[in-house]
Design a protein around this motif. Structure first.
Motif, PDB file in Angstrom:
ATOM      1  N   MET A 413       0.827  -1.209   0.000  1.00 40.38           N
ATOM      2  CA  MET A 413       0.000   0.000   0.000  1.00 40.38           C
ATOM      3  C   MET A 413       0.864   1.263   0.000  1.00 40.38           C
ATOM      4  SD  MET A 413      -3.042  -1.012  -0.339  1.00 40.38           S
ATOM      5  CE  MET A 413      -3.900   0.539  -0.070  1.00 40.38           C
ATOM      6  N   GLY A 414       1.924   1.242  -0.831  1.00 33.15           N
ATOM      7  CA  GLY A 414       2.721   2.437  -1.057  1.00 33.15           C
ATOM      8  C   GLY A 414       2.048   3.314  -2.101  1.00 33.15           C
ATOM      9  N   ARG A 415       2.829   4.139  -2.792  1.00 33.20           N
ATOM     10  CA  ARG A 415       2.256   5.076  -3.760  1.00 33.20           C
ATOM     11  C   ARG A 415       1.501   4.355  -4.871  1.00 33.20           C
ATOM     12  NH1 ARG A 415       6.850   8.808  -5.920  1.00 33.20           N
ATOM     13  NH2 ARG A 415       5.084   9.596  -7.156  1.00 33.20           N
ATOM     14  N   ILE A 416       2.116   3.298  -5.428  1.00 33.75           N
ATOM     15  CA  ILE A 416       1.460   2.567  -6.520  1.00 33.75           C
ATOM     16  C   ILE A 416       0.193   1.892  -6.017  1.00 33.75           C
ATOM     17  CG2 ILE A 416       1.695   0.634  -8.116  1.00 33.75           C
ATOM     18  CD1 ILE A 416       4.632   1.290  -8.395  1.00 33.75           C
ATOM     19  N   GLY A 417       0.273   1.248  -4.866  1.00 35.53           N
ATOM     20  CA  GLY A 417      -0.889   0.558  -4.309  1.00 35.53           C
ATOM     21  C   GLY A 417      -2.046   1.505  -4.041  1.00 35.53           C
ATOM     22  N   ARG A 418      -1.730   2.686  -3.535  1.00 35.70           N
ATOM     23  CA  ARG A 418      -2.783   3.663  -3.258  1.00 35.70           C
ATOM     24  C   ARG A 418      -3.433   4.166  -4.548  1.00 35.70           C
ATOM     25  NH1 ARG A 418      -2.143   7.413   1.822  1.00 35.70           N
ATOM     26  NH2 ARG A 418      -1.425   5.943   3.395  1.00 35.70           N
ATOM     27  N   THR A 419      -2.628   4.353  -5.591  1.00 34.25           N
ATOM     28  CA  THR A 419      -3.192   4.793  -6.865  1.00 34.25           C
ATOM     29  C   THR A 419      -4.155   3.746  -7.422  1.00 34.25           C
ATOM     30  OG1 THR A 419      -1.219   6.107  -7.379  1.00 34.25           O
ATOM     31  CG2 THR A 419      -2.632   5.491  -9.231  1.00 34.25           C
ATOM     32  N   VAL A 420      -3.749   2.475  -7.337  1.00 30.85           N
ATOM     33  CA  VAL A 420      -4.627   1.394  -7.802  1.00 30.85           C
ATOM     34  C   VAL A 420      -5.905   1.369  -6.968  1.00 30.85           C
ATOM     35  CG1 VAL A 420      -4.859  -1.100  -8.090  1.00 30.85           C
ATOM     36  CG2 VAL A 420      -2.693   0.004  -8.651  1.00 30.85           C
ATOM     37  N   ALA A 421      -5.765   1.504  -5.643  1.00 27.09           N
ATOM     38  CA  ALA A 421      -6.939   1.508  -4.764  1.00 27.09           C
ATOM     39  C   ALA A 421      -7.866   2.674  -5.090  1.00 27.09           C
ATOM     40  CB  ALA A 421      -6.491   1.567  -3.307  1.00 27.09           C
ATOM     41  N   ASP A 422      -7.304   3.859  -5.318  1.00 22.88           N
ATOM     42  CA  ASP A 422      -8.115   5.034  -5.663  1.00 22.88           C
ATOM     43  C   ASP A 422      -8.889   4.801  -6.954  1.00 22.88           C
ATOM     44  OD1 ASP A 422      -7.317   6.475  -3.434  1.00 22.88           O
ATOM     45  OD2 ASP A 422      -5.632   7.429  -4.459  1.00 22.88           O
ATOM     46  N   GLY A 524       4.089   6.336 -15.428  1.00 22.05           N
ATOM     47  CA  GLY A 524       3.015   7.313 -15.565  1.00 22.05           C
ATOM     48  C   GLY A 524       2.915   8.279 -14.409  1.00 22.05           C
ATOM     49  N   SER A 525       2.040   9.243 -14.602  1.00 20.68           N
ATOM     50  CA  SER A 525       1.729  10.205 -13.556  1.00 20.68           C
ATOM     51  C   SER A 525       0.202  10.286 -13.462  1.00 20.68           C
ATOM     52  CB  SER A 525       2.307  11.584 -13.877  1.00 20.68           C
ATOM     53  OG  SER A 525       1.953  12.510 -12.875  1.00 20.68           O
ATOM     54  N   PRO A 526      -0.378  10.015 -12.302  1.00 15.26           N
ATOM     55  CA  PRO A 526       0.298   9.730 -11.039  1.00 15.26           C
ATOM     56  C   PRO A 526       0.994   8.372 -11.058  1.00 15.26           C
ATOM     57  CG  PRO A 526      -2.045   9.312 -10.825  1.00 15.26           C
ATOM     58  CD  PRO A 526      -1.863   9.949 -12.168  1.00 15.26           C
ATOM     59  N   HIS A 527       1.945   8.203 -10.132  1.00 10.44           N
ATOM     60  CA  HIS A 527       2.718   6.969 -10.067  1.00 10.44           C
ATOM     61  C   HIS A 527       1.777   5.812  -9.745  1.00 10.44           C
ATOM     62  CE1 HIS A 527       6.487   4.971 -10.193  1.00 10.44           C
ATOM     63  NE2 HIS A 527       6.450   4.563  -8.923  1.00 10.44           N
ATOM     64  N   GLY A 528       1.730   4.848 -10.647  1.00  9.37           N
ATOM     65  CA  GLY A 528       0.818   3.727 -10.489  1.00  9.37           C
ATOM     66  C   GLY A 528      -0.332   3.760 -11.470  1.00  9.37           C
ATOM     67  N   THR A 533      -4.464   1.256 -14.771  1.00  7.50           N
ATOM     68  CA  THR A 533      -5.165   1.154 -16.056  1.00  7.50           C
ATOM     69  C   THR A 533      -5.255  -0.294 -16.512  1.00  7.50           C
ATOM     70  OG1 THR A 533      -4.448   3.377 -16.725  1.00  7.50           O
ATOM     71  CG2 THR A 533      -5.116   1.863 -18.478  1.00  7.50           C
ATOM     72  N   ALA A 534      -4.153  -1.023 -16.379  1.00  2.88           N
ATOM     73  CA  ALA A 534      -4.143  -2.434 -16.777  1.00  2.88           C
ATOM     74  C   ALA A 534      -5.146  -3.251 -15.966  1.00  2.88           C
ATOM     75  CB  ALA A 534      -2.741  -3.004 -16.607  1.00  2.88           C
ATOM     76  N   VAL A 535      -5.242  -2.973 -14.655  1.00  2.00           N
ATOM     77  CA  VAL A 535      -6.178  -3.695 -13.791  1.00  2.00           C
ATOM     78  C   VAL A 535      -7.616  -3.386 -14.190  1.00  2.00           C
ATOM     79  CG1 VAL A 535      -7.052  -3.872 -11.425  1.00  2.00           C
ATOM     80  CG2 VAL A 535      -4.592  -3.866 -11.850  1.00  2.00           C
ATOM     81  N   LEU A 536      -7.916  -2.114 -14.420  1.00  2.00           N
ATOM     82  CA  LEU A 536      -9.280  -1.721 -14.792  1.00  2.00           C
ATOM     83  C   LEU A 536      -9.674  -2.305 -16.145  1.00  2.00           C
ATOM     84  CD1 LEU A 536      -9.213   2.010 -13.620  1.00  2.00           C
ATOM     85  CD2 LEU A 536     -10.418   0.111 -12.525  1.00  2.00           C
ATOM     86  N   GLU A 537      -8.736  -2.331 -17.072  1.00  2.00           N
ATOM     87  CA  GLU A 537      -9.022  -2.940 -18.379  1.00  2.00           C
ATOM     88  C   GLU A 537      -9.312  -4.432 -18.228  1.00  2.00           C
ATOM     89  OE1 GLU A 537      -5.591  -1.981 -20.651  1.00  2.00           O
ATOM     90  OE2 GLU A 537      -6.329   0.002 -21.284  1.00  2.00           O
ATOM     91  N   VAL A 544     -12.566   5.079 -22.085  1.00  2.00           N
ATOM     92  CA  VAL A 544     -12.728   6.522 -21.935  1.00  2.00           C
ATOM     93  C   VAL A 544     -12.870   6.899 -20.464  1.00  2.00           C
ATOM     94  CG1 VAL A 544     -14.195   8.494 -22.496  1.00  2.00           C
ATOM     95  CG2 VAL A 544     -13.759   6.731 -24.227  1.00  2.00           C
ATOM     96  N   GLN A 545     -13.645   6.114 -19.737  1.00  2.00           N
ATOM     97  CA  GLN A 545     -13.826   6.370 -18.307  1.00  2.00           C
ATOM     98  C   GLN A 545     -12.528   6.150 -17.526  1.00  2.00           C
ATOM     99  OE1 GLN A 545     -17.105   3.967 -16.975  1.00  2.00           O
ATOM    100  NE2 GLN A 545     -18.646   5.187 -18.055  1.00  2.00           N
ATOM    101  N   ILE A 546     -11.747   5.166 -17.959  1.00  2.00           N
ATOM    102  CA  ILE A 546     -10.454   4.925 -17.309  1.00  2.00           C
ATOM    103  C   ILE A 546      -9.545   6.137 -17.489  1.00  2.00           C
ATOM    104  CG2 ILE A 546      -8.346   3.526 -17.362  1.00  2.00           C
ATOM    105  CD1 ILE A 546     -10.079   1.134 -18.153  1.00  2.00           C
ATOM    106  N   ALA A 547      -9.476   6.662 -18.727  1.00  2.00           N
ATOM    107  CA  ALA A 547      -8.630   7.833 -18.998  1.00  2.00           C
ATOM    108  C   ALA A 547      -9.074   9.034 -18.170  1.00  2.00           C
ATOM    109  CB  ALA A 547      -8.679   8.159 -20.493  1.00  2.00           C
ATOM    110  N   ALA A 548     -10.392   9.219 -18.058  1.00  2.00           N
ATOM    111  CA  ALA A 548     -10.907  10.333 -17.255  1.00  2.00           C
ATOM    112  C   ALA A 548     -10.555  10.154 -15.783  1.00  2.00           C
ATOM    113  CB  ALA A 548     -12.420  10.432 -17.428  1.00  2.00           C
ATOM    114  N   CYS A 549     -10.629   8.923 -15.318  1.00  2.00           N
ATOM    115  CA  CYS A 549     -10.287   8.625 -13.912  1.00  2.00           C
ATOM    116  C   CYS A 549      -8.819   8.938 -13.649  1.00  2.00           C
ATOM    117  CB  CYS A 549     -10.589   7.162 -13.607  1.00  2.00           C
ATOM    118  SG  CYS A 549      -9.990   6.601 -12.001  1.00  2.00           S
ATOM    119  N   MET A 550      -7.924   8.516 -14.562  1.00  2.00           N
ATOM    120  CA  MET A 550      -6.494   8.773 -14.371  1.00  2.00           C
ATOM    121  C   MET A 550      -6.207  10.276 -14.367  1.00  2.00           C
ATOM    122  SD  MET A 550      -5.119   5.860 -13.868  1.00  2.00           S
ATOM    123  CE  MET A 550      -6.657   5.189 -13.229  1.00  2.00           C
TER     124      MET A 550
END
Length: 568
Positions: A413-422, A524-528, A533-537, A544-550
């Protein structure tokens, strides 16, 4: 010479373990449940005069510890929140099931010539189901998160408490103390024990486990789990309640902590090993001579009371608006007798009331029903499936395992983990985070993330975090060597689990791909954002929704990083 007593003491242990292993392997080869094999092994050990080698008291102690650890594990899955959610099952469904079965089985006892008191006492004993057998079946079938598994567990919890009061009633048969007074005192003790468990969970357990986790010592975690399980059982035993109730409450105190998964992984080997001793002891405690002489009565009574329990269980389920297929599956799953029957029917006062030969026959019938449970449960499942297919309805939510388990595990649950969780939170997708660093774990929980303590490289932890029910495992800071070592086991045990790893470079990503792990080079930015994106796909979210979320996540992080303007 000094080693001779130790060597002599090891002989029965080695022999019993070897026989247990051989029994398990043999049952697997024959397609039978190990429960059947262990009970048969116990009967065989007694038949060949094994008392000369094995002390019955030792096997009895190991058997009781097996049930203690089983109830501790059940408590780990049954948090206070879960108890509130299943309150209707525990305090309504459970009592209706027990009372209905007791009434009908008591009437059957009257038809067989028993007087009212022993008839309804035996009916109450047979109305209970086996926690040891059913909980193990639910775990083997990964049904902890589906309605059938959760309701069965809730009913078993009620039955374990009801069995305590049944023991009190039996104990007061020859007592001058008023039954109402004894029962009220036991109820007060049970309420006090539950209150103490809640208080300890709130004030002491969390800080204690945080301190233990800070040692980074697996042995200390194991010892802590053993102490909590055994001490909780000892405490309730000291006040006149059952050890199993204390063990359940001990597990309950840990269920809402972030350390539940790692505690469960530490306790599971003890539970499995000691529970096998319980089933061996069930066979060991049977009277082989009575079984041989009255085998037809044993078979007939077992068939009769199982059939009655199936019907009363189905009736109780229908009262609570379960579908017919779901009621059928639950009815067969809870159709066996309980381990409490061996305790209650062995008491001198009960045997005098019921009759020596009758008590022995009923005990043997209960053991037979327990041995037949895996086959009965499978029959109920098949019948329920056939009903559904004949009706050509949509999938029945009470029939099929409907997993409520979050589909994603985030390891780290570092920076990458938090980005995935968000990102998952943005799409309202469930997840659970695993973090072995205490500081990061505390910070993640404080910031509102769902996270538990644990080291994902420990294979024992995988079952505790229910990887069989997950779709994706996200490795945010993986070590190639560890992943490579564990990869064959992961693929063999969880073939449907997609593993996605954050790689430091393209060359490392290629190495991950060679061992069957989808790798993403995170730049990428944000880190993660790339791995998110890969997980959501993979979960089928719209591009389109994934890109908006990022973009939103990036803007949010940028806003936090921008210093506020100075005041004029």
């Amino acid at each position: 010479m000094t080693d001779m007593p130790i060597l002599a003491a090891l002989v029965p242990v080695v022999v019993l373990l070897a026989l247990g292993i051989a029994t398990a392997i043999g049952c697997r080869a024959l397609g039978l449940s190990p429960i059947v094999g262990y009970i048969a092994l116990g009967i065989g050990l007694k038949a060949v005069g094994v008392r000369m080698v094995f002390e019955e008291a030792t096997i009895s102690l190991l058997a009781e510890l097996g049930v203690v650890f089983l109830l501790f594990d059940v408590g780990l899955h049954f948090s206070l929140k879960h108890m509130r959610e299943r309150a209707s099952d525990i305090f309504a469904f459970g009592p209706v099931q027990v009372l209905l079965a007791t009434l009908v089985l008591g009437l059957v006892g009257l038809l067989f010539g028993l007087s009212p008191l022993p008839a309804f006492l035996v009916g109450a004993v047979l109305s209970m189901s086996s926690t040891a057998v059913v909980a193990r079946l639910i775990a083997e079938r990964h049904q902890q998160s589906c309605p059938v598994g959760q309701t069965a567990t809730a009913i078993l919890v009620f039955q374990d408490v009801a069995a305590i009061f049944l023991l009190i009633v039996v104990g007061s048969l020859n007592s001058t103390t008023a039954l109402a007074l004894v029962t009220a005192l036991a109820l007060a003790k049970a309420v006090a024990a539950f209150g103490a468990a809640v208080l300890i969970a709130r004030l002491a357990i969390g800080p204690l486990l945080a301190l233990v986790a800070g040692t980074r010592n697996e042995e200390v975690f194991t010892a802590t789990a053993l102490v909590i399980a055994l001490a909780a059982g000892w405490a309730t035993g000291q006040i006149g309640l059952s050890l199993t109730l204390g063990a359940f409450l001990g597990g309950l105190t840990l269920s809402e902590t972030p350390y539940r998964a790692v505690i469960q992984s530490e306790i599971t080997p003890f539970r499995g090993l000691l529970l096998s001793f319980f089933f061996i002891y069930v066979g060991f405690s049977l009277d082989a001579a009575t079984i041989a002489q009255y085998w037809y009565a044993v078979l007939g009574i077992a068939t009769l009371f199982v059939a009655v329990k199936v019907m009363t269980n189905i009736a109780a389920s229908l009262v609570f608006r379960w579908s017919v297929p779901g009621s059928t599956q639950l009815g067969f799953l809870l159709s066996q007798g309980s381990e409490f029957a061996f305790v209650i029917l062995s008491l001198p006062a009960v045997r005098a009331l019921v009759g020596e030969s009758r008590a022995s026959i009923v005990v043997a019938a209960v053991a037979l029903s327990m041995a037949a449970t895996p086959n009965l449960a499978e029959l109920g499942r098949s019948l329920a499936g056939s009903m559904r297919r004949r009706r050509q309805k949509a999938l029945d939510p009470e029939l099929l395992p409907r997993s409520t388990t979050a589909p994603v595990v985030i390891v780290g649950m570092g920076r990458i983990g938090r980005t995935v969780a968000d990102a998952l939170i943005h799409f309202d997708i469930g997840y659970v985070g695993l973090e072995r660093d205490q500081r990061r774990l505390r910070e993640a929980i404080a910031d509102g993330y769902s996270a538990s303590f644990g080291d994902a490289t420990d294979i024992r932890l995988w079952e505790s975090v229910e990887l069989h029910s997950r779709r994706i495992s996200v490795l945010t800071a993986p070590k190639l060597e560890s992943v490579t070592v564990n990869s064959p086991v992961a693929v063999a045990q969880y073939p449907n689990l997609k593993r996605v790893a954050a790689a430091a470079s393209e060359s490392e990503a290629e190495q991950f791909r060679r061992i069957g792990v989808q790798a993403v080079v995170e730049r990428g930015s944000p880190h993660g954002s790339h791995i998110a994106t890969a997980v959501l796909e993979e979960l089928g979210c719209d591009a389109v929704q994934i890109a908006a979320c990022m973009q939103q996540l990036g803007e949010r992080i940028a806003a936090k990083a921008t210093p506020a303007p100075a005041a004029a």
